[in-house]
Design an enzyme around this catalytic site. Sequence first.
Site, PDB file in Angstrom:
ATOM      1  N   HIS A 181       0.867  -1.176   0.000  1.00  0.00           N
ATOM      2  CA  HIS A 181       0.000   0.000   0.000  1.00  0.00           C
ATOM      3  C   HIS A 181       0.901   1.223   0.000  1.00  0.00           C
ATOM      4  CE1 HIS A 181      -3.065   2.874   1.120  1.00  0.00           C
ATOM      5  NE2 HIS A 181      -3.986   1.943   0.988  1.00  0.00           N
ATOM      6  N   ARG A 228      -6.822  10.231   0.006  1.00  0.00           N
ATOM      7  CA  ARG A 228      -6.648  10.744  -1.352  1.00  0.00           C
ATOM      8  C   ARG A 228      -7.987  10.815  -2.079  1.00  0.00           C
ATOM      9  NH1 ARG A 228      -3.100   6.649  -3.532  1.00  0.00           N
ATOM     10  NH2 ARG A 228      -3.390   5.603  -1.524  1.00  0.00           N
TER      11      ARG A 228
END
Lengths: 642, 250, 268
Positions: free
Chosen positions: A250, A270
């Site tokens: 990740h 995000r």
Amino acid sequence: MTEVERHNFDVIVIGAGGAGLRAAIEARERGLSTAVICKSLFGKAHTVMAEGGCAASMGNANPNDSWQVHYRDTMRGGKFLNNWRMAELHAKEAPDRVWELETYGALFDRTEDGRISQRNFGGHTYPRLAHVGDRTGLELIRTMQQKIVSLQQEDKAEFGDYEAKLKVFHECAITELLKDDSGAISGAFGYWRESGRFVLFETGAIVMATGGIGKSFQVTSNSWEYTGDGHALALRTGASLINMEFVQFHPTGMVWPPSVKGILVTEGVRGDGGVLKNSEGERFMFRYVPDVFKGQYAETEEEADRWYTDPDNNRRTPDLLPRDEVARAINTEVKEGRGSPHGGVYLDIASRMPAEEIKRRLPSMYHQFKELADVDITAEPMEVGPTCHYVMGGIEVEPDTGESTVPGLFAAGECSGGMHGSNRLGGNSLSDLLVFGRRAGMGAATYVESLERRPVVLQSDIDGAARSALSPYEPAKSEGSRENPYTLHFELQQTMNELVGIIRTGEEIEQALGRLAEIRARVRNVVVEGHRQFNPGWHLALDLRNMMVVSESVAKAALLRTESRGGHTRDDYPMLDADWRNKLLVCRASGEDSVVPDVTVEPKDQVPMRQDLLELFELSELEKYYTEAELTTHPATEGDRA
Amino acid sequence: MSYKGQFRVWRGDSDGGSLEDFEVEVNEGEVVLDIIHRLQATQAPDLAVRWNCKAGKCGSCSAEVNGRPRLLCMTRMSLFDTDEVITVTPMRAFSIVRDLVTDVSYNYEKAREVQAFTPPKDLAPGEYRMQQVDVQRSQEFRKCIECFLCQDTCHVVRDHEENKLNFSGPRFLMRIAELEMHPLDTADRRDTAQDDHGLGYCNITKCCTEVCPENIKITDNALIPMKERVAGRRYDPVVWLGNKLFKRGK
Amino acid sequence: MTATDTGVHAPPRARLPVPSLRTDRWWVPPVLTVVGLSIFVIYATFRAFQQDYYWVSEYHYLTPFYSPCMSTGCVEGAAHFGRFLPDNPLIPYAALSLPFLLAFRLTCYYYRKAYYRSFWLSPPACAVPEPHTRYTGETRLPLILQNVHRYFFYAAVLISVINTYDAILAFHSPDGGFGLGLGNIILVANVILLWCYTLSCHSCRHVTGGRLRHFSKHPVRYWLWTKVSVLNTRHMEFAWITIGTLILTDLYVFLVASGAISDPRIIG
Ligand SMILES: Cc1cc2nc3c(=O)[nH]c(=O)nc-3n(C[C@H](O)[C@H](O)[C@H](O)COP(=O)(O)OP(=O)(O)OC[C@H]3O[C@@H](n4cnc5c(N)ncnc54)[C@H](O)[C@@H]3O)c2cc1C
Ligand code: SF4
Ligand code: SF4
Ligand code: FES
Ligand code: FES
């Protein structure tokens, strides 16, 4: 002869995460007696940690969404190595599975008109993730836990006993799967963590839902449970694993302070507007859009910023590229000296949103940074870097039923393989758990119903399993050879992190295999102190064997695949290679040692994608992934010829 | 920055045990759970402790630090002075298993007794419509990570083992409140809240709220509103009189 | 016999040598509470039975401890609602309101917490054992009566209206026209804070909207509920502040009425 506590169930489910619970609900609703077994307390499985959301093309936020779009996104995310049938089932069934959760009592965040709200995530064309703030996994687990309670209440009303049909055995670890002489599953053997006593489950079918393998890596978002037990148990029972070389890093894990290194920072940051910046303040992701995604992502910051409010007329920000791309980009930035002080990059949401809004949308992230790192994310940027997160590889299963190559052994969730290809899109795991958890539950139920006679457990197998589980208590053969499980675990993690991590080379993998061979020899000499009651040293000693097998599978498959694709990046073969696209690497156990067997890896071709699914893609896109020979049936190719 | 920290950890089982002293290295940014792990790896390999996520998300690592119920993974060492002796003990409202691990089955039993979500019979999946304002009260309660620290600290059971029979504890009274506020639930749990789950035992002294690592306002938002709802049904003189006079209600 | 045999020292639990391992000064808050509440109770009792210095006839200042003044012993101008209670040293002049106010505060969810913890030590602080062997909480008489708090809340609203009326009447100058002095500011501030305390009550939160399952169907009540909820998070603060302002207001009227100080006037 070993004395053990015995239980008998039609179906047993190993794992109480999203996949396991959904499978258990299904098997019980089919009327079969079902047990759920898990290593930690009920409701604590790894799924609770999932934050961002659960992908399903319900089209609540953007009506243009459909299963076809979701399917295309999933295949692209996995670089077309996915099992297309699984991806198809997943895209088609995910909405129903999410809606079903509402009937169990789940409370997702809502849209204006009262439907389930959906958020943006990397690789998903439209806002697609059903979520509850940033604690979606908790909602999923709790909802299904409560559904199980609800079923138990029904059983109590009918049979006078909550556990008449569905029973949870928590803090109980399975160490061995047992087969009868025909090779069909007959039971599972394990121990109670609390007392250390052995327990045997006699059953017709087992659903594996044990999750991932992240604890073999040093920097990981995964918990102690992720020792790859399901992978290893299945392998040792004769099932095959596929795609083990694909491990997802990740892009955004915490990097500071050291004690929290690896803890996840949700992609939701995000999705909701946070951007990545390097030490020069540059939004560097614009430089890292790979060829295969050219044209699909914004090219200027202005366009990217407009996209949040007007997604129909602008392209999305490259901050939301699939995870493998972002993780590699961050890795490069740091390597080239543009990293943050603690070796990450900056993830900035503070300058993009009012403080109150951040706290409302990302409460647990706010909490996490405040409590663990003394960072106020509403005022300053976070420091983030890649962390081992998810394994795409797993038990090879039949897409529709979840059945492995061993009769009676089914698998679902992270421990099964194929669905996500070389890289999983964020949010596709939770939906995977629901869709394939249910299917594996159905598959197991159907299998058990069709059995003419119940396979029997052999006493010799029980004795063998008990002996093997107790061997760490045997005194060391010689004083010098005595090994500490914690030390070995640390060395294993280091090896995997450094040599089979996010960027790999053939040479380093060979080195890793050498070190693994050495650790494997020492695993046999592990000695633990104390007694059997809740002894973490002993538990780790047993888990270590599984991590060993899984790590070897990852390393061996990684060595064979001489290309870079999704969660597998070879510095010495940096390009995508169309010839590798339809090749699966299949791991099988071999050799004498039944506890930590050798692993052999062989390539195998995938079944070609069904025509109607293939036609969902533009030829020009497929050409980036496929060999010419594979595309002759696409209508556009035929059109060219005509 | 790194220093030698002084720790006292309870070790033992149901037959007895004692506080054992340890001197361990402590580094910058660490939490108590890191120290316990270091103890395991270096001095006490069989020291039993529960944990999973190490990020305050699963609620496994509940114990007591210097007498206060806390999550070990969210208790930062910077909270303490470097020369302070830090005492780590298991939760004291539950039966001991070993070292820092307790038997929390009481909670699972109580969880099972709360009548489950009861949706309207004729509503098909996919047709659920709920407004955000209607779900957000229950959403606050659903943040619960089931660490059971509130159950551990609640004096009703902490100080009175025998009350465990009649009292479900803040966590599960809150679960009742959650369902009572769920916009699509059709059941009425006010009577059972009082009769079977012991809402009346709670004297709203708010220790549950004080220790909740999720900062859920258990007392203000769940227990008191539940008491008010029960009062409306059971102890409202006007309603009572009305029911008597007009034979309404059940 | 120690009460803790059934509690943290109950046999199945971890055997620890001490009842609590808390190292902080957990006994400070309960001690402060005992001191604070005791001062209030003593002062209020003394004033309620003093039957003097409650009314400044020049400016029409009436202390809240004597409102509404209903005894035949009341000074004429102070009694806005008639005089019918017998004048007896054991019956406070505001005997119709004080019991309700007392009951309102006695059954208040915050004060309950405060006195259960500090006077009854049940528990004295979190994770510190209470000294009682048995505990039944509010499940039986008399404590089950705490459940009628809502009715005292309704009474308190009425009394707050009367207090407001008193504060308005107090804008009075000796010549009969409009007047304004420091006393008015104190009376008004006190009334505003009393309203804050009363409206931040948990029962108020329940009746305005808390009892609804669907806020979205009752937008006005939802709006009210959100406002009450904001106040409600400060309920404890208001509980203490109003103890302070009640004493202060009463003391001020007491001092002015007894002639110890004179009221600084701004108008009239
Ligand atoms: C921090 C984090 C955030 C994530 N966020 C998201 C997200 O936003 N969206 C998304 O889609 N995915 C997300 N994921 C991925 C997703 O959460 C996992 O892939 C998924 O939860 C795996 O579920 P599972 O049912 O396969 O297994 P798990 O939930 O991991 O459950 C495994 C179960 O198996 C049991 N078990 C294991 N071994 C044994 C044994 N030997 N004996 C008995 N029981 C055993 C364990 O006790 C446990 O109950 C996230 C993952 C992490 C780590
Ligand atoms: S407020 Fe009630 S439930 Fe919470 S700790 Fe106190 S008595 Fe227990
Ligand atoms: S309410 Fe809070 S303290 Fe209680 S179990 Fe849930 S998270 Fe833990
Ligand atoms: S380990 Fe999960 S909350 Fe502490
Ligand atoms: S006055 Fe305090 S809660 Fe009602």
